[in-house]
Design a protein around this motif. Sequence first.
Motif, mmCIF file in Angstrom:
data_model
loop_
_atom_site.group_PDB
_atom_site.id
_atom_site.type_symbol
_atom_site.label_atom_id
_atom_site.label_comp_id
_atom_site.label_asym_id
_atom_site.label_seq_id
_atom_site.Cartn_x
_atom_site.Cartn_y
_atom_site.Cartn_z
ATOM 1 N N TYR A 64 0.799 -1.226 0.000
ATOM 2 C CA TYR A 64 0.000 0.000 0.000
ATOM 3 C C TYR A 64 0.833 1.278 0.000
ATOM 4 C CZ TYR A 64 -3.772 3.231 1.353
ATOM 5 O OH TYR A 64 -4.673 4.256 1.395
ATOM 6 N N ASN A 65 2.024 1.245 0.583
ATOM 7 C CA ASN A 65 2.790 2.478 0.771
ATOM 8 C C ASN A 65 3.006 3.266 -0.519
ATOM 9 O OD1 ASN A 65 5.702 3.837 0.877
ATOM 10 N ND2 ASN A 65 4.814 3.946 2.938
ATOM 11 N N PRO A 66 3.484 2.655 -1.612
ATOM 12 C CA PRO A 66 3.669 3.445 -2.841
ATOM 13 C C PRO A 66 2.361 4.026 -3.379
ATOM 14 C CG PRO A 66 4.843 1.348 -2.977
ATOM 15 C CD PRO A 66 3.958 1.269 -1.779
ATOM 16 N N ILE A 67 1.272 3.273 -3.218
ATOM 17 C CA ILE A 67 -0.037 3.746 -3.675
ATOM 18 C C ILE A 67 -0.491 4.933 -2.826
ATOM 19 C CG2 ILE A 67 -2.476 3.102 -3.892
ATOM 20 C CD1 ILE A 67 -1.467 0.216 -4.462
ATOM 21 N N TYR A 68 -0.323 4.818 -1.522
ATOM 22 C CA TYR A 68 -0.698 5.893 -0.597
ATOM 23 C C TYR A 68 0.099 7.161 -0.901
ATOM 24 C CZ TYR A 68 -1.279 8.404 3.822
ATOM 25 O OH TYR A 68 -1.540 9.359 4.774
ATOM 26 N N ASN A 69 1.395 6.975 -1.171
ATOM 27 C CA ASN A 69 2.235 8.135 -1.464
ATOM 28 C C ASN A 69 1.853 8.799 -2.786
ATOM 29 O OD1 ASN A 69 3.771 8.018 0.865
ATOM 30 N ND2 ASN A 69 5.331 6.701 -0.025
ATOM 31 N N HIS A 70 1.389 8.015 -3.727
ATOM 32 C CA HIS A 70 0.957 8.538 -5.025
ATOM 33 C C HIS A 70 -0.363 9.288 -4.888
ATOM 34 C CE1 HIS A 70 1.140 8.391 -9.475
ATOM 35 N NE2 HIS A 70 -0.178 8.278 -9.439
ATOM 36 N N GLY A 71 -1.166 8.870 -3.894
ATOM 37 C CA GLY A 71 -2.523 9.390 -3.717
ATOM 38 C C GLY A 71 -3.506 8.382 -4.277
ATOM 39 N N VAL A 72 -4.426 7.905 -3.442
ATOM 40 C CA VAL A 72 -5.308 6.814 -3.849
ATOM 41 C C VAL A 72 -6.130 7.174 -5.079
ATOM 42 C CG1 VAL A 72 -7.331 5.445 -3.168
ATOM 43 C CG2 VAL A 72 -5.404 5.691 -1.595
ATOM 44 N N ASP A 73 -6.767 8.319 -5.062
ATOM 45 C CA ASP A 73 -7.621 8.699 -6.194
ATOM 46 C C ASP A 73 -6.804 8.834 -7.477
ATOM 47 O OD1 ASP A 73 -9.869 8.696 -4.627
ATOM 48 O OD2 ASP A 73 -9.850 10.862 -4.267
ATOM 49 N N ALA A 74 -5.659 9.481 -7.365
ATOM 50 C CA ALA A 74 -4.800 9.654 -8.539
ATOM 51 C C ALA A 74 -4.301 8.308 -9.038
ATOM 52 C CB ALA A 74 -3.625 10.564 -8.208
ATOM 53 N N PHE A 75 -3.929 7.430 -8.102
ATOM 54 C CA PHE A 75 -3.444 6.111 -8.496
ATOM 55 C C PHE A 75 -4.517 5.330 -9.238
ATOM 56 C CE2 PHE A 75 -3.566 1.573 -7.501
ATOM 57 C CZ PHE A 75 -2.447 1.159 -8.210
ATOM 58 N N LEU A 76 -5.729 5.315 -8.700
ATOM 59 C CA LEU A 76 -6.796 4.547 -9.337
ATOM 60 C C LEU A 76 -7.125 5.092 -10.718
ATOM 61 C CD1 LEU A 76 -9.113 3.900 -6.264
ATOM 62 C CD2 LEU A 76 -7.645 2.242 -7.437
ATOM 63 N N ASP A 77 -7.136 6.415 -10.860
ATOM 64 C CA ASP A 77 -7.371 7.005 -12.180
ATOM 65 C C ASP A 77 -6.251 6.619 -13.146
ATOM 66 O OD1 ASP A 77 -9.730 8.212 -11.398
ATOM 67 O OD2 ASP A 77 -8.790 10.155 -10.962
ATOM 68 N N ASP A 78 -5.014 6.702 -12.677
ATOM 69 C CA ASP A 78 -3.869 6.366 -13.523
ATOM 70 C C ASP A 78 -3.856 4.882 -13.869
ATOM 71 O OD1 ASP A 78 -3.110 9.011 -13.392
ATOM 72 O OD2 ASP A 78 -1.523 8.688 -11.900
ATOM 73 N N ALA A 79 -4.196 4.032 -12.884
ATOM 74 C CA ALA A 79 -4.195 2.590 -13.106
ATOM 75 C C ALA A 79 -5.259 2.199 -14.116
ATOM 76 C CB ALA A 79 -4.411 1.853 -11.790
ATOM 77 N N LYS A 80 -6.431 2.794 -13.987
ATOM 78 C CA LYS A 80 -7.520 2.496 -14.923
ATOM 79 C C LYS A 80 -7.144 2.943 -16.331
ATOM 80 C CE LYS A 80 -11.779 1.122 -15.739
ATOM 81 N NZ LYS A 80 -12.196 -0.283 -15.546
ATOM 82 N N GLU A 81 -6.587 4.142 -16.433
ATOM 83 C CA GLU A 81 -6.190 4.664 -17.739
ATOM 84 C C GLU A 81 -5.085 3.819 -18.372
ATOM 85 O OE1 GLU A 81 -3.268 6.482 -20.163
ATOM 86 O OE2 GLU A 81 -2.991 6.552 -17.991
ATOM 87 N N ALA A 82 -4.164 3.318 -17.548
ATOM 88 C CA ALA A 82 -3.049 2.531 -18.069
ATOM 89 C C ALA A 82 -3.499 1.158 -18.558
ATOM 90 C CB ALA A 82 -1.972 2.372 -16.996
ATOM 91 N N GLY A 83 -4.549 0.613 -17.931
ATOM 92 C CA GLY A 83 -5.028 -0.705 -18.320
ATOM 93 C C GLY A 83 -4.873 -1.768 -17.264
ATOM 94 N N ILE A 84 -4.800 -1.351 -16.008
ATOM 95 C CA ILE A 84 -4.777 -2.309 -14.890
ATOM 96 C C ILE A 84 -6.191 -2.816 -14.650
ATOM 97 C CG2 ILE A 84 -4.455 -2.527 -12.395
ATOM 98 C CD1 ILE A 84 -1.819 -2.401 -13.714
#
Length: 263
Positions: free
Chosen positions: A103-123
């Motif tokens: 969780y730490n890298p995700i938390y540092n990135h920001g949860v909302d930003a991470f989820l948006d980026d992950a969805k856009e990337a194709g996770i």
Amino acid sequence: MGRIADCFARLNAEGRKAFVSYTMGGDPDYATSLEVIKGLPGAGVDIIELGLPFTDPMADGETIQLAGQRALAGGQTLKKTLQMVRDFRAGDDTTPIVMMGYYNPIYNHGVDAFLDDAKEAGIDGLIVVDLPPEEDDELCLPALAKGIDFIRLATPTTDDARLPKVLQNTSGFVYYVSITGITGAAAPQPSDVAPEVARIKAKTDLPVIVGFGIRTPEMAKGIAEIADGCVVGSAIVAEMANGKSRDAVLDFVRGLAEGAHSA
């Protein structure tokens, strides 16, 4: 349905079990890692687990710990791991990708930003091993709201009282950890795993995929026979750590996939 559900629907229609492979993003370097990942579907991999390197991977054995250290030393980051997914998606929009990490890298990135980026990337899914069900508000529920599956681990110590909590918001599939301990620590025995898989499947309609300790095509077949599929990670990472060429690594993966698919 998302890519993970589509994948299992196709496998069910074909009467086949799933083969899931794990590799560490950025190990031993970005270019090599990406070329291996691009070759996995052609080697028979149904779902790719992509490791997000982290400095303190508590659930991982030495093989994957060292892979994470190599990746971090080579400059791999969360952003680069997401870019790796984008680069993969440029040529493959079908194979599901599950990001596995902490969780730490995700938390540092920001949860909302991470989820948006992950969805856009194709996770397509997340496995975050240090977030228990009691912390679902942190990442699990927001991920589900974005259409990203949250895959939970069940273990030999997940008893009948705990299992409903583990399954509560799980989606995509259930990852059953076949042994008590860290990744790559011991070999699972199908006779021990089978009743546990049956116990989980009695409580959920999700596929149950078994991982930890599977190293050979024969082991992959034996585990896939009593589950909906199997995961191999440390054995593949070890091939890369031994300096094997991309083609040699993919040949090794192909043998494992053939074992699982023959179940």
